[in-house]
Design a protein around this motif. Structure first.
Motif, PDB file in Angstrom:
ATOM      1  N   GLU A 151      -7.073 -19.138 -28.190  1.00 52.92           N
ATOM      2  CA  GLU A 151      -8.048 -18.304 -28.919  1.00 52.92           C
ATOM      3  C   GLU A 151      -8.563 -17.180 -28.008  1.00 52.92           C
ATOM      4  O   GLU A 151      -8.702 -16.036 -28.443  1.00 52.92           O
ATOM      5  N   LEU A 152      -8.801 -17.509 -26.749  1.00 51.90           N
ATOM      6  CA  LEU A 152      -9.284 -16.488 -25.807  1.00 51.90           C
ATOM      7  C   LEU A 152      -8.233 -15.395 -25.614  1.00 51.90           C
ATOM      8  O   LEU A 152      -8.564 -14.210 -25.549  1.00 51.90           O
ATOM      9  N   LYS A 153      -6.980 -15.820 -25.557  1.00 56.38           N
ATOM     10  CA  LYS A 153      -5.885 -14.855 -25.379  1.00 56.38           C
ATOM     11  C   LYS A 153      -5.843 -13.899 -26.580  1.00 56.38           C
ATOM     12  O   LYS A 153      -5.727 -12.675 -26.412  1.00 56.38           O
ATOM     13  N   GLU A 154      -5.995 -14.467 -27.782  1.00 56.97           N
ATOM     14  CA  GLU A 154      -5.970 -13.629 -28.992  1.00 56.97           C
ATOM     15  C   GLU A 154      -7.132 -12.632 -28.992  1.00 56.97           C
ATOM     16  O   GLU A 154      -6.980 -11.480 -29.367  1.00 56.97           O
ATOM     17  N   ILE A 181      -9.323  -6.566 -27.385  1.00 59.63           N
ATOM     18  CA  ILE A 181     -10.294  -5.835 -26.550  1.00 59.63           C
ATOM     19  C   ILE A 181      -9.564  -4.766 -25.737  1.00 59.63           C
ATOM     20  O   ILE A 181      -8.651  -5.095 -24.966  1.00 59.63           O
ATOM     21  N   PRO A 182      -9.939  -3.487 -25.905  1.00 57.52           N
ATOM     22  CA  PRO A 182      -9.245  -2.422 -25.175  1.00 57.52           C
ATOM     23  C   PRO A 182      -9.157  -2.674 -23.657  1.00 57.52           C
ATOM     24  O   PRO A 182      -8.136  -2.375 -23.048  1.00 57.52           O
ATOM     25  N   TRP A 235     -14.537  -3.674 -27.524  1.00 57.17           N
ATOM     26  CA  TRP A 235     -14.157  -4.526 -28.670  1.00 57.17           C
ATOM     27  C   TRP A 235     -14.656  -3.948 -29.995  1.00 57.17           C
ATOM     28  O   TRP A 235     -13.981  -4.019 -31.009  1.00 57.17           O
ATOM     29  N   ALA A 236     -15.888  -3.392 -29.960  1.00 50.49           N
ATOM     30  CA  ALA A 236     -16.428  -2.772 -31.189  1.00 50.49           C
ATOM     31  C   ALA A 236     -16.790  -1.335 -30.863  1.00 50.49           C
ATOM     32  O   ALA A 236     -17.743  -1.086 -30.129  1.00 50.49           O
TER      33      ALA A 236
END
Ligand code: NAP
Length: 242
Positions: free
Chosen positions: A197-200, A205-206, A240-241
């Motif tokens: 999940e962390l990898k995804e 994330i740029p 990320w956002a």
């Protein structure tokens, strides 16, 4: 720096990093904890090895009485509060239909009401001194909302709104109020995430990594030193956002 600084939720994660670094830089830090007695004592002992003292204070900041005692202790001992860092917080992943009244109230009491209590308790002292800096640790989810974290997102959106409204009200008293809205930071709060999940998440994330506690701490230091920033929600999320 030689300031009197209260850090709520300093026993772990982001709060611990902030409290440790600010103490090492010569400030008088009152490190608040609630449940993690062992962890806060470890922080105290780590600093004692460097011949540095940190004040630790037990308070459940989701309660008015405890918040009041934490601020009273600080003012009795040091005569003032220069900086308040409202960091204590909890999270919970739950579908909206499954959130109970207890879950909701616990979230709002811990993440939002604590900021109301602590800020109100320090306010008179800061207004009297015509000087103060308040830093709230909000969240990316308070800005854009998270699925299965509606109560968390609402609590953080409240923190962000309080930051902006208070900055307007307290500016004339030379009190700056800002918030940091982290993305995902490597702390116990995210220990439920699998490495897959962390990898995804990192792929979205740029800057291709999750944040570290010191990514947040550096911004806290900057906000303390700054003189002309108020009412801002500073997003630290690796892009990320955007
Ligand atoms: P953490 O490692 O789980 O630490 C949370 C801290 O909050 C602990 O020191 C805990 O103290 C304290 N706390 C919780 N309830 C409290 C209460 N009622 N009274 C006093 N202290 C209390 O979490 P973290 O990641 O460092 O989170 C710190 C802040 O950053 C939170 O506000 C969180 O919402 C925000 N944030 C985190 C992330 C992230 O990805 N990690 C992202 C965005 C925002 P005890 O253990 O002693 O009870």
């Amino acid at each position: 720096m030689d300031k009197v600084i209260i850090v709520t939720g300093a026993s772990k994660g982001i709060g611990r990093e902030i409290a440790k670094k600010l103490t090492e830089k010569g400030n008088k830090v009152i490190a608040n904890y609630n449940k993690s007695v062992q962890e806060i004592n470890e922080l105290k002992n780590e600093l004692l090895k460097e011949n540095i003292n940190i004040d630790i204070f037990h308070a459940d900041v989701s309660k008015r009485e405890d918040s009041k005692k934490l601020v009273e202790y600080t003012i009795r001992k040091y005569g003032k509060v220069d900086v308040l860092i409202n960091n204590a917080g909890i999270s919970q992943i739950k579908e909206f239909t499954q959130i109970t009244d207890e879950d909701w109230n616990n979230m709002i009491n811990t993440n939002l009401n604590s900021v109301f209590y602590m800020t109100q308790e320090v306010c008179n002292n800061m207004i009297h001194n015509k000087s103060g800096c308040i830093i709230n640790i909000s969240s990316i989810w308070g800005e854009i909302g998270a699925s299965c974290e509606v109560h968390y997102s609402v609590s953080k959106a409240g923190v962000s709104a309080m930051t902006k409204a208070l900055a307007k009200e307290l500016g004339p008293s030379n009190i700056r109020v800002n918030a940091i809205a982290p993305g995902i930071i490597d702390t116990d709060m995210n220990k439920h995430l699998t490495s897959e999940e962390l990898k995804e998440i990192c792929e979205e994330i740029p800057l291709e990594r999750i944040g570290k506690t010191n990514d947040i701490e550096k911004c806290v230091e900057w906000l303390i030193e700054d003189n002309y920033t108020t009412g801002q929600i500073i997003s630290i999320n690796g892009g990320w956002a955007i």
